[in-house]
Design a protein around this motif. Structure first.
Motif, mmCIF file in Angstrom:
data_model
loop_
_atom_site.group_PDB
_atom_site.id
_atom_site.type_symbol
_atom_site.label_atom_id
_atom_site.label_comp_id
_atom_site.label_asym_id
_atom_site.label_seq_id
_atom_site.Cartn_x
_atom_site.Cartn_y
_atom_site.Cartn_z
ATOM 1 N N HIS A 187 0.825 -1.207 -0.125
ATOM 2 C CA HIS A 187 -0.090 -0.034 -0.009
ATOM 3 C C HIS A 187 0.740 1.242 -0.077
ATOM 4 C CE1 HIS A 187 -4.210 -1.526 0.152
ATOM 5 N NE2 HIS A 187 -3.893 -2.350 1.368
ATOM 6 N N ALA A 188 1.775 1.016 0.747
ATOM 7 C CA ALA A 188 2.705 2.374 0.762
ATOM 8 C C ALA A 188 3.474 2.606 -0.543
ATOM 9 C CB ALA A 188 3.615 2.279 2.105
ATOM 10 N N GLU A 189 4.042 1.647 -1.114
ATOM 11 C CA GLU A 189 4.655 1.845 -2.416
ATOM 12 C C GLU A 189 3.710 2.146 -3.312
ATOM 13 O OE1 GLU A 189 6.232 -2.176 -3.122
ATOM 14 O OE2 GLU A 189 7.725 -2.169 -1.727
ATOM 15 N N LEU A 190 2.525 1.778 -3.150
ATOM 16 C CA LEU A 190 1.508 2.228 -4.176
ATOM 17 C C LEU A 190 1.304 3.657 -4.041
ATOM 18 C CD1 LEU A 190 -1.240 -0.558 -4.554
ATOM 19 C CD2 LEU A 190 0.552 0.196 -6.309
ATOM 20 N N ASP A 191 0.969 4.002 -2.891
ATOM 21 C CA ASP A 191 0.645 5.493 -2.677
ATOM 22 C C ASP A 191 1.878 6.442 -3.019
ATOM 23 O OD1 ASP A 191 -0.888 7.551 -1.312
ATOM 24 O OD2 ASP A 191 1.260 7.700 -0.114
ATOM 25 N N ALA A 192 3.239 6.060 -2.781
ATOM 26 C CA ALA A 192 4.309 6.716 -3.121
ATOM 27 C C ALA A 192 4.549 6.792 -4.588
ATOM 28 C CB ALA A 192 5.756 5.991 -2.598
ATOM 29 N N ARG A 193 4.344 5.597 -5.398
ATOM 30 C CA ARG A 193 4.309 5.865 -6.789
ATOM 31 C C ARG A 193 3.340 6.785 -7.476
ATOM 32 N NH1 ARG A 193 6.351 6.299 -10.472
ATOM 33 N NH2 ARG A 193 7.117 5.041 -12.297
ATOM 34 N N ALA A 225 4.305 3.142 -19.695
ATOM 35 C CA ALA A 225 4.238 1.652 -19.773
ATOM 36 C C ALA A 225 5.044 1.170 -18.617
ATOM 37 C CB ALA A 225 5.119 1.368 -21.280
ATOM 38 N N ALA A 226 6.188 1.688 -18.284
ATOM 39 C CA ALA A 226 6.958 1.218 -16.808
ATOM 40 C C ALA A 226 5.852 1.336 -15.858
ATOM 41 C CB ALA A 226 8.223 1.692 -16.729
ATOM 42 N N TYR A 227 5.425 2.668 -15.569
ATOM 43 C CA TYR A 227 4.417 2.842 -14.465
ATOM 44 C C TYR A 227 3.246 2.083 -14.493
ATOM 45 C CZ TYR A 227 0.803 5.547 -12.159
ATOM 46 O OH TYR A 227 -0.299 5.743 -11.418
ATOM 47 N N GLY A 228 2.541 1.760 -15.347
ATOM 48 C CA GLY A 228 1.320 0.879 -15.634
ATOM 49 C C GLY A 228 1.909 -0.712 -15.234
ATOM 50 N N ARG A 229 2.993 -1.203 -15.842
ATOM 51 C CA ARG A 229 3.289 -2.139 -15.464
ATOM 52 C C ARG A 229 3.686 -2.623 -13.914
ATOM 53 N NH1 ARG A 229 2.464 -7.060 -16.608
ATOM 54 N NH2 ARG A 229 2.528 -6.564 -18.766
ATOM 55 N N GLU A 230 4.425 -1.639 -13.535
ATOM 56 C CA GLU A 230 4.730 -1.570 -11.750
ATOM 57 C C GLU A 230 3.409 -1.412 -11.169
ATOM 58 O OE1 GLU A 230 7.275 0.882 -8.613
ATOM 59 O OE2 GLU A 230 7.258 1.598 -10.725
ATOM 60 N N MET A 231 2.453 -0.649 -11.386
ATOM 61 C CA MET A 231 1.381 -0.383 -10.539
ATOM 62 C C MET A 231 0.328 -1.621 -10.860
ATOM 63 S SD MET A 231 1.454 2.230 -9.021
ATOM 64 C CE MET A 231 -0.111 2.920 -8.713
ATOM 65 N N GLU A 263 -2.030 -6.700 -8.760
ATOM 66 C CA GLU A 263 -2.146 -8.082 -8.747
ATOM 67 C C GLU A 263 -1.712 -8.857 -7.313
ATOM 68 O OE1 GLU A 263 -2.378 -10.126 -13.082
ATOM 69 O OE2 GLU A 263 -0.259 -9.561 -12.468
ATOM 70 N N ALA A 264 -0.725 -8.692 -6.964
ATOM 71 C CA ALA A 264 -0.313 -9.292 -5.611
ATOM 72 C C ALA A 264 -1.027 -8.942 -4.510
ATOM 73 C CB ALA A 264 1.190 -8.794 -5.499
ATOM 74 N N ASP A 276 -4.220 -10.012 -19.408
ATOM 75 C CA ASP A 276 -3.124 -9.421 -18.542
ATOM 76 C C ASP A 276 -2.369 -8.357 -19.245
ATOM 77 O OD1 ASP A 276 -3.988 -11.352 -16.758
ATOM 78 O OD2 ASP A 276 -2.303 -12.683 -17.387
ATOM 79 N N ALA A 277 -2.473 -8.190 -20.600
ATOM 80 C CA ALA A 277 -1.703 -7.083 -21.254
ATOM 81 C C ALA A 277 -2.370 -5.793 -21.132
ATOM 82 C CB ALA A 277 -1.280 -7.547 -22.757
ATOM 83 N N ALA A 278 -3.813 -5.776 -20.817
ATOM 84 C CA ALA A 278 -4.765 -4.766 -20.718
ATOM 85 C C ALA A 278 -4.398 -3.967 -19.461
ATOM 86 C CB ALA A 278 -6.149 -4.991 -21.083
ATOM 87 N N GLY A 279 -4.112 -4.649 -18.393
ATOM 88 C CA GLY A 279 -4.020 -4.185 -17.271
ATOM 89 C C GLY A 279 -2.853 -3.230 -17.042
ATOM 90 N N PRO A 280 -1.583 -3.195 -17.504
ATOM 91 C CA PRO A 280 -0.862 -2.264 -17.448
ATOM 92 C C PRO A 280 -1.285 -0.988 -18.375
ATOM 93 C CG PRO A 280 0.325 -4.279 -17.596
ATOM 94 C CD PRO A 280 -1.074 -4.576 -17.847
ATOM 95 N N ARG A 281 -1.689 -1.268 -19.361
ATOM 96 C CA ARG A 281 -2.119 -0.005 -20.421
ATOM 97 C C ARG A 281 -3.230 0.501 -19.702
ATOM 98 N NH1 ARG A 281 -3.888 -2.806 -23.971
ATOM 99 N NH2 ARG A 281 -6.053 -2.421 -23.749
ATOM 100 N N ILE A 282 -4.232 0.157 -18.753
ATOM 101 C CA ILE A 282 -5.393 0.797 -17.994
ATOM 102 C C ILE A 282 -4.544 1.539 -16.972
ATOM 103 C CG2 ILE A 282 -7.183 0.439 -16.728
ATOM 104 C CD1 ILE A 282 -8.111 -1.851 -18.525
ATOM 105 N N MET A 283 -3.688 0.875 -16.211
ATOM 106 C CA MET A 283 -3.000 1.561 -15.069
ATOM 107 C C MET A 283 -2.328 2.857 -15.377
ATOM 108 S SD MET A 283 -4.071 0.178 -12.235
ATOM 109 C CE MET A 283 -4.875 -1.356 -11.725
ATOM 110 N N SER A 284 -1.706 2.885 -16.580
ATOM 111 C CA SER A 284 -0.671 3.837 -17.084
ATOM 112 C C SER A 284 -1.235 5.142 -17.381
ATOM 113 C CB SER A 284 -0.032 3.568 -18.467
ATOM 114 O OG SER A 284 -0.881 3.165 -19.450
#
Length: 401
Positions: free
Chosen positions: A81-87, A117-123, A128-129, A257-265
Motif C-alpha cells: 500500500h505504501a509503495e502504491l501511494d508513493a508511486r 508503460a513502466a509505471y502501468g506495469r509496476e502498478m 495483482e499481488a 493481462d496485457a490490458a491491465g498495465p495499459r489501463i493503469m498507465s
C-alpha cells in the motif's frame, strides 16, 4: 528325447532375449537421434529439483508457507500500500512538472511513453499481488449472482432438434415409434453473456481524499474476478476531467493481462474540473450511448439468442464528491428505465489509516498545480462520506459540512 526338447526350448529363449536386446538398442539410438528425449526429460527434472532446493535455501519456513498458500502477511500488505501511494505521488509530480515545462519534442514523447508503460506495469503487478487471493473469492460470489444467461448445452425432449437423445431411442422403438420426442436442443444456460463497464474517477479529489490507491486496487480486483468468471465483455473508462469520458478498454476487445498495465498507465488522479464541466452527468450520458451501441452490435452479430437476453452492468468507482443534482437524477432515471441495464455506484470512503497518505498526495498535487477551481478545501481532505451532510461554496471553493 526330453534332452532334445529342453535344448530347443533353451535356444528359443536365447533368440527371444537377443531380439529384445536388439530392439531396445535400436529404440535407444532412435531416441538419441530425435533430440535425445530421455536425456532432456532427465535434465529438466534435475533442473527442477535444483530450483526447488535453491528456493528452499533462500526462503524461510514462514515465507514458504505464504508462497504455497498465495497469501500476504499484514506487513507485506501495508508495504505494498505504501509503495502504491508513493508511486502515485511520484507520477503526479512528474505530470505536474511536464505540464509546467512545456518542452515537447519527439524524444520527450518517446521517453514519456516508455515511462508510462513502466509505471502501468509496476502498478498492475503490485495490485495483482494484493488482490490475487480476493479475486478468487469475489469470482465465486459473483458466480451465484451473475447466473448463466447463454444457452449452449443440449437438453430437453423435442420432436426436432440438433442431436439425438440416445436414452430415448430405445423407448421410441419399443413404443412402436409413438414416443417421438427423442431430440435435444440448446436450451440449458451454460455460459454468461454480460457487458460490464467499469468507470473510474480520475479527478484530483480522489487523490486529495486518499481514495486513489483504493480505486486502482478495486479496479484490479474487479477486472481479475470478471475475467476469471468469463462474464462476457469487459470495458473500462475514466472520467472526472475537463476532457470528458476517456475509454481505456473497449468492450469489443477481450480483456487480457496485457490490458491491465495499459489501463493503469492512464490513471494518475490529477484531472481538474469545474462546476461547468459536470463530469458525473457526462459519464452517465456517455455510458448510456456506449451501452446502446454495444447492444446494437451484439444484435447484428446474431450470437446466441440475440440482444433480447443481454444484461449490461455499469460499475462506477468514485469518492462520492459530485455536485450534479437534478440533471444527474434525470439521466440516471433514464438509464435505469432501459431494459437489462443495472448501474451500481461503489463509493470509496477514506479511512483513518489513509488520511495521512491522502494528505501527502494532496500536498504534492497542490504544489504542482496553480490552484484549480474544482479542488476541495484543506479542511475536507481525508474526510469520510459519513461525516458530510451538505456542501456550500466559500470564496468560490466547495466546503463540505
Amino acid at each position: 528325447m526330453d534332452a532334445e526338447q529342453h535344448d530347443a526350448a533353451a535356444q528359443q529363449r536365447e533368440q527371444q532375449q537377443k531380439l529384445l536386446q536388439d530392439s531396445t538398442t535400436a529404440w535407444g539410438a532412435s531416441a538419441a537421434d530425435t533430440d535425445q528425449l530421455p536425456s532432456i526429460v532427465a535434465a529438466r527434472l534435475a533442473a527442477a529439483d535444483l530450483l526447488e532446493d535453491s528456493k528452499a535455501d533462500l526462503l524461510g519456513p514462514a515465507d514458504q508457507t505464504q508462497l504455497l498458500s498465495g497469501q500476504l502477511s499484514p506487513e507485506q500488505v501495508e508495504a505494498l500500500h505504501a509503495e502504491l501511494d508513493a508511486r502515485l505521488r511520484e507520477a503526479a509530480t512528474a505530470t505536474a512538472d511536464r505540464t509546467a515545462a512545456d518542452a515537447a519534442n519527439a524524444a520527450a514523447g518517446a521517453a514519456d511513453t516508455q515511462s508510462a508503460a513502466a509505471y502501468g506495469r509496476e502498478m498492475w503487478d503490485r495490485c495483482e499481488a494484493l488482490v490475487s487471493g480476493l479475486a478468487g473469492e469475489l469470482a465465486e460470489q459473483l458466480r451465484l449472482i451473475l447466473e448463466p444467461s447463454l444457452a449452449t448445452r443440449l437438453g430437453g425432449e423435442f420432436r426436432s432438434g440438433k442431436r439425438l437423445n440416445m436414452k430415448r431411442v430405445i423407448g421410441y422403438i419399443a413404443s412402436h415409434f409413438r414416443r417421438d420426442k427423442i431430440w435435444m436442443r440448446r436450451n440449458r444456460p451454460d455460459k454468461r453473456k454480460y457487458q460490464v463497464v467499469i468507470a473510474v474517477d480520475d479527478s484530483r479529489s480522489m487523490a486529495e481524499n486518499g481514495a486513489g490507491v483504493f480505486a486502482i486496487e478495486a479496479l484490479a480486483l474487479l477486472c481479475k474476478a470478471m475475467s476469471r468468471l468469463e462474464v462476457g465483455e469487459l470495458g473500462v473508462v475514466s472520467y472526472g476531467g475537463a476532457g470528458g469520458v476517456q475509454p481505456l478498454q473497449p468492450l469489443e476487445v477481450p480483456f487480457s493481462d496485457a490490458a491491465g498495465p495499459r489501463i493503469m498507465s492512464s490513471l494518475r488522479f490529477d484531472q481538474d474540473n469545474t462546476i461547468a464541466d459536470r463530469p458525473m452527468l457526462q459519464l452517465v450520458e456517455a455510458v448510456h450511448h456506449l451501452l446502446e451501441v454495444a447492444k446494437h452490435r451484439m444484435g447484428n452479430q446474431g450470437s446466441g439468442s440475440g440482444s433480447s437476453d443481454l444484461r449490461q452492468l455499469l460499475l462506477v468507482l468514485g469518492d462520492g464528491r459530485f455536485h450534479e443534482k437534478e440533471a444527474l437524477m434525470g439521466a440516471v432515471r433514464k438509464l435505469v428505465e432501459v431494459q437489462g441495464v443495472c448501474p451500481v455506484f461503489i463509493a470509496l470512503d477514506a479511512t483513518a489509516s489513509s488520511s495521512s497518505s491522502g494528505a501527502n498526495t494532496a500536498a504534492v498535487l497542490q504544489a504542482g498545480s496553480s490552484g484549480a477551481s474544482g479542488s476541495s478545501s484543506s479542511s475536507s481532505r481525508g474526510a469520510s462520506l459519513l461525516d458530510m451532510q451538505s456542501v456550500k461554496f466559500v470564496n468560490g471553493k466547495p466546503v463540505f459540512e
